[in-house]
Design an enzyme around this catalytic site. Sequence first.
Site, PDB file in Angstrom:
ATOM      1  N   ARG A 143     -27.174  55.830 -87.917  1.00  0.00           N
ATOM      2  CA  ARG A 143     -27.239  56.397 -86.478  1.00  0.00           C
ATOM      3  C   ARG A 143     -27.936  55.522 -85.600  1.00  0.00           C
ATOM      4  O   ARG A 143     -27.676  55.627 -84.401  1.00  0.00           O
ATOM      5  CB  ARG A 143     -27.925  57.620 -86.407  1.00  0.00           C
ATOM      6  CG  ARG A 143     -27.173  58.909 -87.240  1.00  0.00           C
ATOM      7  CD  ARG A 143     -27.641  60.129 -87.243  1.00  0.00           C
ATOM      8  NE  ARG A 143     -27.498  61.125 -87.993  1.00  0.00           N
ATOM      9  CZ  ARG A 143     -26.495  62.381 -87.522  1.00  0.00           C
ATOM     10  NH1 ARG A 143     -26.016  62.407 -86.344  1.00  0.00           N
ATOM     11  NH2 ARG A 143     -26.398  63.151 -88.277  1.00  0.00           N
ATOM     12  N   ASN A 168     -31.598  67.305 -81.852  1.00  0.00           N
ATOM     13  CA  ASN A 168     -31.460  65.924 -81.239  1.00  0.00           C
ATOM     14  C   ASN A 168     -30.675  66.104 -79.615  1.00  0.00           C
ATOM     15  O   ASN A 168     -30.777  65.302 -78.864  1.00  0.00           O
ATOM     16  CB  ASN A 168     -31.127  65.048 -82.112  1.00  0.00           C
ATOM     17  CG  ASN A 168     -29.567  65.180 -82.501  1.00  0.00           C
ATOM     18  OD1 ASN A 168     -29.515  66.139 -83.298  1.00  0.00           O
ATOM     19  ND2 ASN A 168     -28.632  64.177 -82.401  1.00  0.00           N
ATOM     20  N   HIS A 169     -29.768  67.124 -79.717  1.00  0.00           N
ATOM     21  CA  HIS A 169     -28.872  67.275 -78.479  1.00  0.00           C
ATOM     22  C   HIS A 169     -29.596  68.159 -77.545  1.00  0.00           C
ATOM     23  O   HIS A 169     -28.903  68.402 -76.324  1.00  0.00           O
ATOM     24  CB  HIS A 169     -27.549  67.705 -78.706  1.00  0.00           C
ATOM     25  CG  HIS A 169     -26.686  66.536 -79.524  1.00  0.00           C
ATOM     26  ND1 HIS A 169     -25.758  65.839 -78.821  1.00  0.00           N
ATOM     27  CD2 HIS A 169     -26.452  66.067 -80.736  1.00  0.00           C
ATOM     28  CE1 HIS A 169     -24.965  64.817 -79.639  1.00  0.00           C
ATOM     29  NE2 HIS A 169     -25.781  64.999 -80.926  1.00  0.00           N
ATOM     30  N   HIS A 194     -22.328  73.118 -81.032  1.00  0.00           N
ATOM     31  CA  HIS A 194     -21.979  72.041 -80.154  1.00  0.00           C
ATOM     32  C   HIS A 194     -20.923  72.542 -78.928  1.00  0.00           C
ATOM     33  O   HIS A 194     -19.902  72.050 -78.799  1.00  0.00           O
ATOM     34  CB  HIS A 194     -21.280  70.948 -80.849  1.00  0.00           C
ATOM     35  CG  HIS A 194     -22.401  70.110 -81.476  1.00  0.00           C
ATOM     36  ND1 HIS A 194     -23.316  69.345 -80.531  1.00  0.00           N
ATOM     37  CD2 HIS A 194     -22.808  69.555 -82.728  1.00  0.00           C
ATOM     38  CE1 HIS A 194     -23.976  68.407 -81.480  1.00  0.00           C
ATOM     39  NE2 HIS A 194     -23.730  68.638 -82.746  1.00  0.00           N
ATOM     40  N   ASP A 199     -28.602  72.031 -81.617  1.00  0.00           N
ATOM     41  CA  ASP A 199     -27.518  71.389 -81.090  1.00  0.00           C
ATOM     42  C   ASP A 199     -26.729  72.415 -80.809  1.00  0.00           C
ATOM     43  O   ASP A 199     -25.453  72.396 -81.102  1.00  0.00           O
ATOM     44  CB  ASP A 199     -26.997  70.663 -82.351  1.00  0.00           C
ATOM     45  CG  ASP A 199     -27.516  69.164 -82.280  1.00  0.00           C
ATOM     46  OD1 ASP A 199     -28.551  68.992 -81.700  1.00  0.00           O
ATOM     47  OD2 ASP A 199     -27.014  68.461 -82.752  1.00  0.00           O
ATOM     48  N   ASP A 237     -25.590  73.889 -86.164  1.00  0.00           N
ATOM     49  CA  ASP A 237     -25.061  73.187 -84.835  1.00  0.00           C
ATOM     50  C   ASP A 237     -23.735  73.975 -84.390  1.00  0.00           C
ATOM     51  O   ASP A 237     -22.911  74.233 -85.148  1.00  0.00           O
ATOM     52  CB  ASP A 237     -24.420  71.790 -85.147  1.00  0.00           C
ATOM     53  CG  ASP A 237     -25.739  70.691 -85.737  1.00  0.00           C
ATOM     54  OD1 ASP A 237     -26.592  71.278 -86.422  1.00  0.00           O
ATOM     55  OD2 ASP A 237     -25.533  69.434 -85.149  1.00  0.00           O
ATOM     56  N   HIS A 254     -34.338  70.820 -87.262  1.00  0.00           N
ATOM     57  CA  HIS A 254     -32.883  70.265 -87.326  1.00  0.00           C
ATOM     58  C   HIS A 254     -32.576  69.302 -87.945  1.00  0.00           C
ATOM     59  O   HIS A 254     -31.548  69.297 -88.876  1.00  0.00           O
ATOM     60  CB  HIS A 254     -32.887  70.057 -85.814  1.00  0.00           C
ATOM     61  CG  HIS A 254     -31.465  69.560 -85.365  1.00  0.00           C
ATOM     62  ND1 HIS A 254     -30.245  70.432 -85.334  1.00  0.00           N
ATOM     63  CD2 HIS A 254     -31.026  68.246 -85.221  1.00  0.00           C
ATOM     64  CE1 HIS A 254     -29.197  69.633 -84.993  1.00  0.00           C
ATOM     65  NE2 HIS A 254     -29.652  68.337 -85.009  1.00  0.00           N
ATOM     66  N   HIS A 269     -27.776  69.257 -88.416  1.00  0.00           N
ATOM     67  CA  HIS A 269     -27.556  67.951 -87.679  1.00  0.00           C
ATOM     68  C   HIS A 269     -26.189  67.157 -88.306  1.00  0.00           C
ATOM     69  O   HIS A 269     -25.719  66.144 -87.434  1.00  0.00           O
ATOM     70  CB  HIS A 269     -28.723  67.158 -88.373  1.00  0.00           C
ATOM     71  CG  HIS A 269     -28.964  65.851 -87.647  1.00  0.00           C
ATOM     72  ND1 HIS A 269     -28.739  65.810 -86.173  1.00  0.00           N
ATOM     73  CD2 HIS A 269     -29.521  64.730 -88.010  1.00  0.00           C
ATOM     74  CE1 HIS A 269     -29.018  64.371 -85.915  1.00  0.00           C
ATOM     75  NE2 HIS A 269     -29.528  63.716 -87.002  1.00  0.00           N
ATOM     76  N   ASP A 279     -23.835  69.970 -75.940  1.00  0.00           N
ATOM     77  CA  ASP A 279     -22.735  68.570 -76.198  1.00  0.00           C
ATOM     78  C   ASP A 279     -21.504  68.860 -76.941  1.00  0.00           C
ATOM     79  O   ASP A 279     -21.514  69.843 -77.578  1.00  0.00           O
ATOM     80  CB  ASP A 279     -23.625  67.745 -76.729  1.00  0.00           C
ATOM     81  CG  ASP A 279     -24.607  67.089 -75.764  1.00  0.00           C
ATOM     82  OD1 ASP A 279     -24.280  67.126 -74.455  1.00  0.00           O
ATOM     83  OD2 ASP A 279     -25.769  66.424 -76.422  1.00  0.00           O
ATOM     84  N   ARG A 280     -20.566  67.941 -77.031  1.00  0.00           N
ATOM     85  CA  ARG A 280     -19.483  67.785 -77.645  1.00  0.00           C
ATOM     86  C   ARG A 280     -18.351  68.917 -76.791  1.00  0.00           C
ATOM     87  O   ARG A 280     -17.613  68.646 -76.129  1.00  0.00           O
ATOM     88  CB  ARG A 280     -19.672  68.160 -78.888  1.00  0.00           C
ATOM     89  CG  ARG A 280     -20.460  67.154 -79.834  1.00  0.00           C
ATOM     90  CD  ARG A 280     -19.854  65.933 -79.812  1.00  0.00           C
ATOM     91  NE  ARG A 280     -20.775  65.164 -80.495  1.00  0.00           N
ATOM     92  CZ  ARG A 280     -20.659  63.758 -80.720  1.00  0.00           C
ATOM     93  NH1 ARG A 280     -19.771  62.921 -80.014  1.00  0.00           N
ATOM     94  NH2 ARG A 280     -21.294  62.896 -81.559  1.00  0.00           N
TER      95      ARG A 280
END
Length: 867
Positions: A307, A195-196, A134, A163, A132, A252, A335, A166-167
Amino acid sequence: IEQLSDQLEGIEEAESIRRTDVAQQVGTSLLRGDSNLDDTLSSHPPLDDTPWAGEELLASEGFTARAMMRMTSQIRESCAGMDQHFGGKAVVSPSLLVSMLTKVEDHLKRRGEKAINEYPTPPGERIVVVGDLHGQLNDALWIFYRYGLPSEASGNIFLFNGDIADRGMFAVEIFMLVLGWMLVFPNAVFVNRGNHEDLLVNTSRCGGFYDEIIAKYPVHGRLVFEHFGRVFAALPLAYLFGPAGARILVVHGGLPRVPTQFIPSLRHMAPRGPTVPMRTSSVAEVVVKDCLWSDPQDKAGQDVSTRGASLICFGPDVTLKFCHDELIGLIVRSHEVPPTGEGFAFHHQNRLCTVFSASNYRGIEHNSGAVLLITSADLAVGNLAKSVRPEVYFAPRLQQACMSPPEPPKELLEADIEAEFLPQTPAARQTREVARRSVAAKAEAASKALIKSDDPSGEQIKDEVVKIVAELVVAHKEELWQGFWEKDLGLRSKPLARSGFVSFQVWKEVCQAVLGQAVSWDSVAAVLGIVEALPPHQGNVDYNRFLHRFHVCLREDGCVRAAWIESVLAKMVEKLLALSVQDLLNLFDQDKNGRLTIAEIASAVKTLDAGLSQAQVRALYLTFAVHCDQSVQDDIEVEPFLSALVAASGEEGRDTSKHARARGAWPRWATRYLRHLGRGIWEEGEHKHNLLEQFKTFDLDGNGLLEPSEFVKIMGSLQARFCQQLGAVMLPESSLKELAKLADFDGSGAVSYMEVLLALQPADTAVGGHVRFDLFEQICATVWCNHEALLKAFHTLDVDGTMMVDAATLTKALEQLNVTLSSGTEARRPLLPFQIEALVSHIQLDENGLVNYNSFLDAFHVVDCAG
């Protein structure tokens, strides 16, 4: 505190999953109800093809190594002066982005990308598995600095394990680097979906990629966003490298709940969409969801994930059996931040490895990042242990990362006569890489020490904890309030009277039951400082103060005017004004016991068509019960309840309702007199002044209304009682007769009980403020809590991609949300048609009758009143 932040992030993701599920239902319902709608843009604002700085070679040569090297340098130069946490202006033109994303989508489809790509003979010399990122550009640039840029000639292969989005606020630039180099060297850059990489997750509050795109591309953001979604849909879900028995599976999240179907499903999977269904209808959909969202656990078997209830965790027995059955030596996944904080961790008897590459994640976690290096030659001969090596790093701040140039790919160096001093033998490249890592190690140590010294007490991560807790509280305030109210400490003492406090243990239990079990609520309490330190409530929690600390409000500079709540309140009160006192009491107090239950209030509101939903009735009831009724019964007093309704709608200076405008036109003497008299009455309290009983006493003809002469008599009685103690002048009968005319708001010739309350209601009654504020927030929270669903509705209805909608489209989106919430399993806070009309009528539209729907949604935000 870092662990607490991770725990709350898991709860936040569970909330996000629930909300994106509602969003999917809203979008599906709109498409099903209108055959003219499509889930893609039919047109868009025209793009300007003029290259931006650094894009000239890409425009003239296409995606060549030289052109992409220039673009890489441009990104480094342009971002060097930006704040790494808040981002900055766009560096890549929307035209180039759309062009690149279209080419990547075509490339993936042309290669016939399956959901899994298998390489029995591992490609290149080395595979760098990146976890990730992000949106943290400093980590992406630092990885390229340490390990060089992708190159087919030198066998420097990169696999980005999802991923990227995002963030952080630099995902656009990272995608430009990763996907741009993929087009240059398609056999040296691979990308798994995470998942993002999901358009609905990107719009959620645990996302951020959509906000980044809209901030950088206010005109073409919707177009850019949709093109990213097409690429996300085409990305594979897994890679499999190496020979049987030593194979490495890179995915992932992890294993699905049907592990025996995992690889067969991936091999024969139909094309995927830009969003991953949370409500699955096939084994293939279960596999997709699980392999992106699942996590390992130490316990054997499978369990529900923290989650979300629809997600799973899998134990070591599941991993070991899967590896045995599929002849796999190691599963590599990403993840989540590993609990070690070192960027990687081995689990399940070393058959599973987590790799996370965003160091100092979100700018607060102080964790290291890592990559996993796979030596292709060793893996090809089945030497798994020798082929795999994790490497840990800590990326410096963005400015330093931007100033650290990566080694160009071998293809570019071989074509550049000025680069002859850089030998291209494997040994020479390895020597330069070791040297770079030696320099990098010193920079990383200094950066890590600097970051820790900047925030030695961890205030930044505490602020993030408070932010997440605030969002959870406002989304579940009604449930929390109900839980605390039923276990108030005053119910244990004599005389019984609610105190507004609960024990700390009860506070934790309610939070666990409503918000989530997998959180250290002791740590949350310490961060929030909610436990009373001094007698008489030492060790307990003031739940009113805790819940009122966080609110959903309107931004002062937003496009929604707060005055719309007046329309909602005014309608409710005006429905009551014409009723006689008998009709009023019969309507509300159906069992004639002087007290009201939720069921009685709901029945009355429904009969009146007074503009409140069932959920809002519950909120109104709880507001009154918590603020104004200290009794321990499960009902509330009828007289002060009716007073509260009038108080909420009768604040001075507001002229949005008919009765408020009428009151504003009164003579000054009448306004001042009734304000003083009303204040005296309400300060004494209902139990002493018994206004309702006095009304009945002076209603001599028993018709439930006061004729002018009856009104004069009750006012005479009241002023005799209160004017002397207030120092107010006694009015003569002629003036009282004039007041009777003024108090007859509906012009019927008589004054109802509600009209008496309205005439006497002082502007600063606390209960009215509480009712107004809590009802206002309850309706605002409906919009805020369903941000993703409304945005999905707007995207579905905005077929031209302008991000502008008219009042009719706003209404249609809100109505569809209302239908979905009231009929789905997560039925909560549906708005009434009248409230939708009132809200839409108070949105500030431009001269063309349009508003930017992103601005509309941004007008609602959560505030911390203690911050």
